[in-house]
Write an enzyme that holds these catalytic residues in place. Structure first.
Site, PDB file in Angstrom:
ATOM      1  CG  ASP A 179     -23.542  73.219  -2.284  1.00 21.66           C
ATOM      2  OD1 ASP A 179     -23.617  74.112  -3.143  1.00 21.66           O
ATOM      3  OD2 ASP A 179     -23.616  71.997  -2.568  1.00 21.66           O
TER       4      ASP A 179
ATOM      5  CG  HIS B 225     -19.450  74.606  -8.503  1.00 19.77           C
ATOM      6  ND1 HIS B 225     -19.054  73.558  -7.694  1.00 19.77           N
ATOM      7  CD2 HIS B 225     -20.815  74.637  -8.424  1.00 19.77           C
ATOM      8  CE1 HIS B 225     -20.123  72.990  -7.169  1.00 19.77           C
ATOM      9  NE2 HIS B 225     -21.202  73.627  -7.587  1.00 19.77           N
TER      10      HIS B 225
ATOM     11  CG  HIS C 108     -23.860  76.188  -7.264  1.00 15.14           C
ATOM     12  ND1 HIS C 108     -24.056  75.121  -8.106  1.00 15.14           N
ATOM     13  CD2 HIS C 108     -24.489  77.257  -7.829  1.00 15.14           C
ATOM     14  CE1 HIS C 108     -24.799  75.528  -9.143  1.00 15.14           C
ATOM     15  NE2 HIS C 108     -25.058  76.816  -9.006  1.00 15.14           N
TER      16      HIS C 108
ATOM     17  CG  HIS D 126     -22.819  72.099 -11.634  1.00 11.56           C
ATOM     18  ND1 HIS D 126     -23.821  71.203 -11.363  1.00 11.56           N
ATOM     19  CD2 HIS D 126     -22.720  72.896 -10.524  1.00 11.56           C
ATOM     20  CE1 HIS D 126     -24.289  71.451 -10.147  1.00 11.56           C
ATOM     21  NE2 HIS D 126     -23.645  72.474  -9.626  1.00 11.56           N
TER      22      HIS D 126
ATOM     23  CG  ASP E  95     -22.090  69.985  -7.076  1.00 12.32           C
ATOM     24  OD1 ASP E  95     -21.291  69.474  -6.306  1.00 12.32           O
ATOM     25  OD2 ASP E  95     -22.921  70.824  -6.699  1.00 12.32           O
TER      26      ASP E  95
ATOM     27  CG  HIS F 131     -23.070  67.089  -3.732  1.00  9.73           C
ATOM     28  ND1 HIS F 131     -24.249  67.266  -4.417  1.00  9.73           N
ATOM     29  CD2 HIS F 131     -22.596  68.328  -3.500  1.00  9.73           C
ATOM     30  CE1 HIS F 131     -24.459  68.559  -4.606  1.00  9.73           C
ATOM     31  NE2 HIS F 131     -23.471  69.234  -4.050  1.00  9.73           N
TER      32      HIS F 131
HETATM   33 ZN   LIG Z   1     -23.155  71.291  -4.550  1.00 10.73          ZN
HETATM   34 ZN   LIG Z   2     -23.319  73.070  -7.600  1.00 12.90          ZN
END
Ligand SMILES: [Zn+2]
Ligand SMILES: [Zn+2]
Length: 304
Positions: free
Chosen positions: A66, A62, A64, A142, A212, A270
């Protein structure tokens, strides 16, 4: 078939010195598969002496930061090292546009072909296959579109029975037998019949990557009986409300998923930056699913 996983990042969104953001490097035979590419992934690849040149496929869960802020840096460096082989990047809508615009405004021209394959994060389907493996998507819940990936060895190989193998067999001949073919002489007569030295494989090796996500029971059917499951465990269960608010899971929930899916082994990662020590997270997951380990940067695990 050799299946080695090296974890390069165990942290989550807030940076901490002791952890890197998410990236997993899976080597299957001679090919490298990268799952997520947080900031600094290319440094981690160097640190742990993995071969970036072997990298052929990149899977992004995804958008995001990180999970993909390291991607443009890695692509640029592969280019500086004069890569010419194609590279495939699988990820959600928007990723191709983001990378293309960064290449455009840095006036970077790639020496290799970059293929983008957009993922549909809403349903589970076979995203990729080659001679060794298939990759199936795992829809996750998420704040933005997100899916995990299930890597599964294909059952087109045979298992060598070690004590039946003559000691003078060459590596090439063993490969031939593993592929379900006889070793023959130039005129076609059979020297070694593969059926005498191998047995058919009944179960391929498998690795499921889930990060996530909110605690999400529908994934249990998809990842049922996998050899190794990586599941995010951002929080301890005492912060389960926070986990729900931020669409993440707790260590206890990761353990529950592993238990219900009857996986071989669970690795959690994570971790929220608030946790300096991780033993409580481990204990919590282990209480539900004993065969759990913490994700550890630089550690290579062989899936057998
Ligand atoms: Zn993450
Ligand atoms: Zn995320």
């Amino acid at each position: 078939m050799s299946f080695h996983l090296t974890i390069l990042g165990t942290g989550s969104a807030t940076p901490v010195l002791s952890r890197n953001p998410t990236a997993h490097y899976l080597q299957i035979e001679q090919e490298g598969y990268l799952i997520d590419c947080g900031e600094g992934t290319q440094n981690q690849i160097l640190r742990y002496k993995l071969r970036a040149t072997r990298l052929k496929y990149i899977f992004i869960t995804h958008l995001h930061g990180d999970h993909y802020f390291g991607l443009i840096g890695l692509i640029s460096s592969l280019n500086m090292h004069r890569r010419t082989e194609d590279l495939w990047v699988f990820g959600p809508k928007g990723l191709a546009e983001i990378i293309t615009i960064q290449l455009k405004y840095s006036d970077t021209w790639l020496n290799f072909k970059l293929h983008f394959i957009e993922t549909n994060t809403k349903r589970s389907y076979q995203l990729f296959e080659n001679e060794h493996i298939t990759v199936t998507t795992i829809p996750l819940v998420h704040r933005i579109e997100c899916c995990g990936f299930l890597f599964r060895e294909k059952l087109n190989q045979y298992k060598i029975v070690k004590d039946r193998i003559p000691s003078d067999l060459t590596i090439e001949q063993i490969k031939t037998l593993k592929g379900g073919e006889n070793v023959i002489t130039e005129d076609g007569s059979v020297i070694f019949d593969f059926r005498d030295y191998t047995i058919p494989m009944v179960k391929g090796k498998s690795y499921a990557f889930c990060s996530d996500t909110l605690y999400n029971e529908p994934i249990i059917e998809i990842i049922k009986n996998v050899d190794l499951l990586y599941h995010e465990a951002t929080f301890l269960d005492e912060l389960s409300t926070r986990a729900t608010q931020t669409n993440h899971s707790t260590a206890k929930q990761a353990g529950k998923i592993a238990k219900r899916a009857e996986v071989g082994k669970l690795i959690i990662g994570h971790f929220s930056s608030r946790y300096k020590e991780l033993d409580k997270l481990l204990a919590e997951a282990k209480a539900i699913f004993p065969n759990t380990s913490l994700a550890e940067e630089g550690k290579t695990i062989e899936i057998i």
